[in-house]
Scaffold this motif. Structure first.
Motif, PDB file in Angstrom:
ATOM      1  N   ILE A  10     -27.814  45.767  14.435  1.00 34.59           N
ATOM      2  CA  ILE A  10     -28.730  44.632  14.542  1.00 34.59           C
ATOM      3  C   ILE A  10     -29.293  44.383  13.152  1.00 34.59           C
ATOM      4  N   MET A  11     -29.325  43.121  12.756  1.00 33.79           N
ATOM      5  CA  MET A  11     -29.775  42.748  11.412  1.00 33.79           C
ATOM      6  C   MET A  11     -30.979  41.826  11.464  1.00 33.79           C
ATOM      7  N   LEU A  12     -31.731  41.853  10.388  1.00 35.43           N
ATOM      8  CA  LEU A  12     -32.769  40.853  10.171  1.00 35.43           C
ATOM      9  C   LEU A  12     -32.083  39.570   9.717  1.00 35.43           C
ATOM     10  N   ARG A  13     -32.356  38.477  10.404  1.00 35.90           N
ATOM     11  CA  ARG A  13     -31.764  37.185  10.064  1.00 35.90           C
ATOM     12  C   ARG A  13     -32.823  36.345   9.352  1.00 35.90           C
ATOM     13  N   LEU A  14     -32.511  35.904   8.143  1.00 42.32           N
ATOM     14  CA  LEU A  14     -33.411  35.054   7.364  1.00 42.32           C
ATOM     15  C   LEU A  14     -32.729  33.709   7.154  1.00 42.32           C
ATOM     16  N   ALA A  15     -33.254  32.672   7.806  1.00 44.09           N
ATOM     17  CA  ALA A  15     -32.586  31.372   7.821  1.00 44.09           C
ATOM     18  C   ALA A  15     -33.459  30.295   7.200  1.00 44.09           C
ATOM     19  N   THR A  16     -32.831  29.392   6.468  1.00 40.55           N
ATOM     20  CA  THR A  16     -33.560  28.255   5.924  1.00 40.55           C
ATOM     21  C   THR A  16     -34.007  27.353   7.076  1.00 40.55           C
ATOM     22  N   PRO A  17     -35.164  26.729   6.963  1.00 40.51           N
ATOM     23  CA  PRO A  17     -35.629  25.841   8.033  1.00 40.51           C
ATOM     24  C   PRO A  17     -34.739  24.602   8.143  1.00 40.51           C
ATOM     25  N   GLY A  18     -34.518  24.174   9.383  1.00 38.94           N
ATOM     26  CA  GLY A  18     -33.760  22.949   9.602  1.00 38.94           C
ATOM     27  C   GLY A  18     -32.391  23.017   8.952  1.00 38.94           C
ATOM     28  N   TYR A  19     -32.078  21.997   8.170  1.00 39.49           N
ATOM     29  CA  TYR A  19     -30.787  21.950   7.484  1.00 39.49           C
ATOM     30  C   TYR A  19     -30.946  22.112   5.977  1.00 39.49           C
ATOM     31  N   GLN A  20     -32.025  22.729   5.540  1.00 33.71           N
ATOM     32  CA  GLN A  20     -32.236  22.913   4.104  1.00 33.71           C
ATOM     33  C   GLN A  20     -31.208  23.867   3.514  1.00 33.71           C
ATOM     34  N   ARG A  21     -30.899  23.648   2.250  1.00 31.31           N
ATOM     35  CA  ARG A  21     -30.007  24.536   1.522  1.00 31.31           C
ATOM     36  C   ARG A  21     -30.822  25.692   0.938  1.00 31.31           C
ATOM     37  N   PHE A  22     -30.138  26.789   0.630  1.00 30.30           N
ATOM     38  CA  PHE A  22     -30.832  27.932   0.050  1.00 30.30           C
ATOM     39  C   PHE A  22     -31.634  27.523  -1.177  1.00 30.30           C
ATOM     40  N   ILE A  23     -31.009  26.734  -2.033  1.00 34.15           N
ATOM     41  CA  ILE A  23     -31.597  26.420  -3.328  1.00 34.15           C
ATOM     42  C   ILE A  23     -32.860  25.572  -3.223  1.00 34.15           C
ATOM     43  N   GLN A  24     -33.048  24.879  -2.102  1.00 33.16           N
ATOM     44  CA  GLN A  24     -34.214  24.010  -1.969  1.00 33.16           C
ATOM     45  C   GLN A  24     -35.301  24.571  -1.058  1.00 33.16           C
ATOM     46  N   SER A  25     -34.994  25.669  -0.378  1.00 31.77           N
ATOM     47  CA  SER A  25     -35.938  26.188   0.601  1.00 31.77           C
ATOM     48  C   SER A  25     -37.036  27.021  -0.058  1.00 31.77           C
TER      49      SER A  25
END
Length: 345
Positions: A10-25
């Protein structure tokens, strides 16, 4: 009712909000997920006793992961504690022509350094009817592969049904062995095998003729995969059922979704048109959770078991996060044709 046991990370999932890209989040949403954990949560939601086995560090993040599983009534009492860290994966959700991206940060996670002999599988399998694993676990490390093999052999000895999701992940096989070298010895002990359009080819070199997964244009012909099912059953004689999920990718937000199951003959599901995907991560795991529930609940009706699995995973595409948080009643409603989305009052 006897329990289902799953084993994996089981992993910690870190996701950008909505459809944001990594670089802008500027922030990330934190949840948890992982193939076998996702299956356990699905089964617990359906009322089947589910136990998840893994290894987590003795720290607050390990405690957090266990707390999340307990929230959904998953049995965590046999989870091992130790090792350095919880694995992490970062998710950037795609949109239309831009695909989703996953970046793993799971090197030296607690389960990667698990040692053979550290789990008493005979004790774990007391009162169990089913054991499930995925091809992700043996890809983590040689040690994780060895412990997974121990579990499969114990389950075989005890007469417990064993299922696997082939789940080929090319970015995980980094410890010097390939999936083709490791997986056959594990799959030999399986009664039920699940794969998608690519897994059998990538792991065993088994493929349907004239099929290109990148050129589905929203349609995948289930009949083309009957030969894949037959070839897998021939290679692994213990296997009684082979199931293929069929995803037709029109774009990142619009997929068709169906499946086929081969036992005494080929069974085909209806095809769903999923036009506004909320979150497709965990879609295959939600199918597997639904399939195990269906095969246990409808043991003489492979068609109904397949239909339940496809409907359950169709609903998962509407749920944010890895876990499929739907009920049997909701799945049966969709199986019965109620896909209107009208407010339930």
């Amino acid at each position: 009712m006897k329990k289902v046991v799953t084993f994996g990370e089981i992993m910690l999932r870190l996701a950008t909000p909505g459809y944001q890209r990594f670089i802008q989040s500027t922030n990330l949403n934190a949840t948890f997920g992982g193939g076998e954990a996702n299956v356990a949560v699905s089964l617990a939601n359906y009322g089947i006793p589910a136990q998840f086995i893994t290894r987590l560090p003795q720290n607050d993040i390990g405690d957090w992961a266990i707390s999340e599983l307990r929230k959904y009534n998953v049995d965590t009492q046999a989870i091992l504690r130790g090792g350095e860290r919880v694995g992490i994966y970062f998710l950037e959700t795609g949109a239309v022509a831009r695909p989703s991206k996953v970046v793993y940060d799971r090197a030296h996670s607690s389960i990667a350094t698990i040692q053979p002999g550290s789990i008493n599988w005979d004790e774990v399998f007391e009162g169990a009817q089913w054991f499930h694993w995925t091809g992700i676990t043996p890809a983590i490390s040689q040690e994780a592969a060895d412990v997974c093999l121990e579990a499969i052999q114990a389950a075989n000895r005890l007469g417990i049904t064993v299922s696997c999701d082939l789940n080929y992940r090319k970015n995980l096989w980094k410890y010097g062995k390939t999936a083709s070298e490791v997986m056959p010895a594990l799959v030999e002990g399986c009664d039920v095998i699940l794969g998608n359009e690519e897994d059998a080819e990538k792991v065993f070199g088994i493929k349907p003729e004239g099929f290109d997964v990148t050129q589905t244009k929203g349609h995948v012909d289930s009949a083309a995969f009957e030969s894949v099912c037959v070839q897998l059953k021939k290679r692994f004689p213990r296997t009684k059922k082979v199931i293929i999920t069929l995803r037709g990718s029109i774009n990142a937000n619009h997929n068709t979704w169906g499946g086929c199951l081969h036992s005494d003959r080929l069974y085909e599901s209806r095809r769903y048109d999923i036009t506004h995907i909320v979150d497709r991560v965990g879609g295959g795991d939600s199918f597997m959770g639904g399939l195990i529930y269906g095969l246990i609940s409808y043991p003489q009706d492979d068609q109904k078991a397949l239909d339940f699995a496809i409907a359950a995973s169709c609903l998962k595409h509407t749920v944010y996060g890895d876990f499929n948080l739907v009920s049997v009643k909701e799945v049966e409603g969709l199986m019965g044709g109620d896909g209107s989305g009208r407010v339930s009052r």
